[in-house]
Write an enzyme that holds these catalytic residues in place. Structure first.
Site, PDB file in Angstrom:
ATOM      1  N   GLU A 295       0.730  -1.272  -0.038  1.00  0.00           N
ATOM      2  CA  GLU A 295      -0.061   0.051  -0.024  1.00  0.00           C
ATOM      3  C   GLU A 295       0.946   1.321  -0.185  1.00  0.00           C
ATOM      4  O   GLU A 295       0.823   2.216   0.871  1.00  0.00           O
ATOM      5  CB  GLU A 295      -0.979  -0.006   1.135  1.00  0.00           C
TER       6      GLU A 295
ATOM      7  N   GLU B 177      -5.393  -8.433  -0.238  1.00  0.00           N
ATOM      8  CA  GLU B 177      -6.505  -7.991   1.109  1.00  0.00           C
ATOM      9  C   GLU B 177      -7.850  -7.872   0.662  1.00  0.00           C
ATOM     10  O   GLU B 177      -8.149  -6.846  -0.004  1.00  0.00           O
ATOM     11  CB  GLU B 177      -5.769  -6.831   1.750  1.00  0.00           C
TER      12      GLU B 177
END
Length: 507
Positions: free
Chosen positions: A173, A294
């Site tokens: 991320e 995720e």
């Protein structure tokens, strides 16, 4: 009651199902590792401190690959802290989750747990505070046979043979302002390229995933993917996607909650389009694969004390979402959608495995139990093998402001030619009406027998599984299935997730 139909044909297959779609995620966050999978002194703990009850539930869940050690934790992690004698490992402040990391579980301990539960490891490298040099050193430590300082260091730590970790994530991320050392797309694209280059020189057999956007609604979505891949397209195998399903304050309806299945289908398709645009610009025939590493429902335990506790605690209770029957139905629908994108989506990791937004919950010194979302995942992981067939769905539906008319029926079909078994996964999104469903399995055997039929349904969509009532929401037998040649007929309850497995009768 309303009528609906589902038709598939063996000649119209989408792609082989990559079993790594049924992956999970273990991060050094809250009680996922410590007092989760690892609790020395627990009545079921093994000699390394891993809970046997959690290990057995992990096996039952059917997870095939596990992402580790993060997550946001990855962007501040020094891998060297988690190897060597435990009594010499440093305690660190974890700036990702404002906790104290003891490093008592590290590379070797986690690999031992992976072997214990029979799951493939997916490791990540820190591209936040660190970079290509540390990444290639970590890979050399793990995978090189011997004869170098780092590989011999591993051997001195008790692992004579290489660990053989084949799937690696290039950071986590990196687009997010919450991330330790956030980067621009060009900064990240460059470092991802150079890291991938060095890691492949160390071990050409590895697979590498670059960071895509942290969410579909990130303001930089699209631009991020395009710029990152401009740099590293030729050097990576996968681009990651992350998505957490929420109930926005202005529309908390179950119908809109379930419509996130289509939102995430668009997310996958749009990301594929961007990746293929980069391929076209580069005159490349390569088709990048996707890793949805995720995903889960997460909106109740997302703020305040659920996110951070004072005093740099060890293994605090963070992000401990309690899941409902409604959440389980959305998870089932997401799994059908994932399977229906098996041509490009090859890996997916439910976040996370234990306690932290997880299908498995534990109490220290006490029991472990299955949350509601455990069940659709376990059913899909158990029965989905072989080729994904293209579903043709005819169903009434409901209006959605973002996507227009959506069918009540979500479905995927996976056929295993080796065993003759065909698994049909079905979500009835109607909240009020039973579905009279006709299923046609063309070319899959004129005579079929029923192998398994289960239904997940609860009249109370807010029902949860707790330590005191761990089986309040659990699959039941699905009765009343009629089989005539290639035709199946079944009635599905409103708001239900269903699995039907049949097998061709071979003469």
């Amino acid at each position: 009651m309303f009528n609906a139909s589902l038709i598939v044909d063996r000649d119209f297959n989408l792609a082989p199902l990559d079993r790594r779609l049924f992956g999970v995620f273990v991060e050094h966050l809250g009680r996922c590792v410590y007092n989760g999978i690892h609790e020395p002194g627990h009545p079921t703990a093994d000699e390394q401190g891993f809970r046997g009850d959690v290990a057995e539930l992990t096996k039952e869940l059917g997870a095939t690959i596990v992402r580790y050690p993060g997550g946001n934790f990855m962007s501040g992690y020094n891998w060297e802290d988690g190897v060597g004698p435990k009594d010499q490992r440093p305690r660190r402040l974890d700036l990702a989750w404002f906790s104290t990391e003891t490093n008592q579980v590290g590379t070797h301990e986690f690999m031992a747990w992976c072997r214990k539960v029979g799951i493939e490891p997916m490791f990540g490298v820190n591209l936040g505070t660190r970079g290509p040099d540390e990444a290639r050193h970590y890979l050399e430590y793990c995978n090189h046979p011997g004869g170098t300082a780092l590989s011999d260091l591993r051997r001195s730590h008790g692992a004579e043979e290489p660990l053989g970790i084949k799937f690696w994530c290039l950071g986590n991320e990196m687009d997010g302002p919450w991330q330790i050392c956030q980067k621009t797309p060009d900064e990240y694209g460059r470092i991802a390229k150079e890291t991938a280059k060095l890691m492949r020189w160390v071990d050409p057999s590895i697979e590498l995933a670059a960071c895509g956007s942290s969410a579909y609604d990130m303001p930089t979505y699209g631009i991020w993917e395009d710029r990152v891949l401009e740099h590293c397209f030729e050097f990576v195998d996968y681009l990651s996607l992350h998505s957490y399903f929420v109930k926005p304050p202005l529309d908390t309806s179950t119908e809109s909650f379930f419509a996130q299945i289509e939102t995430n289908a668009r997310y996958i398709e749009d990301t594929v389009a961007i990746a293929d645009s980069v391929a076209t610009r580069k005159r490349s025939t390569k088709r990048l694969k996707l890793s949805f590493d995720e995903w889960n429902v997460w909106y109740r335990a997302r703020h305040g004390e659920h996110l951070r506790q004072a005093g740099w605690p060890e293994a605090p209770r963070l992000l401990e979402e309690v899941y409902t029957a409604e959440d389980a139905l959305l998870i089932g629908g997401m799994l059908t959608m994932f399977m229906n994108h098996a041509d490009r989506l090859k890996v997916a990791c439910m976040a996370q495995l234990c306690n932290v937004i997880a299908p498995i919950m534990t109490e220290p010194g006490g029991p472990a139990w299955r949350q509601t979302i455990f069940h659709p995942f376990a059913q899909a992981a158990r029965w989905a093998h072989g080729q994904v067939l293209r579903p043709v769905i005819r169903s009434p539906g409901f209006a959605n402001p973002r996507h227009g008319e959506l069918p009540y029926l979500c479905a995927s079909v996976v056929d295993d030619a080796a065993t003759g078994q065909t698994a049909v996964f079905l979500l009835n999104r109607s909240l009020t009406d039973e579905m009279d469903l006709s299923i046609t399995l063309r070319g899959l055997g004129l005579e079929r027998r029923l192998v398994q039929a289960e239904q997940l349904h609860c009249a109370d969509l807010n029902a949860t599984n707790t330590v005191d009532a761990p089986d309040r929401v659990t699959p039941q037998v699905l009765d009343g299935i009629a089989i005539a040649g290639e035709q199946l007929r079944v009635k599905l309850k409103p708001a239900s997730w269903n699995v039907i497995v049949t097998q061709a009768v071979r003469t």
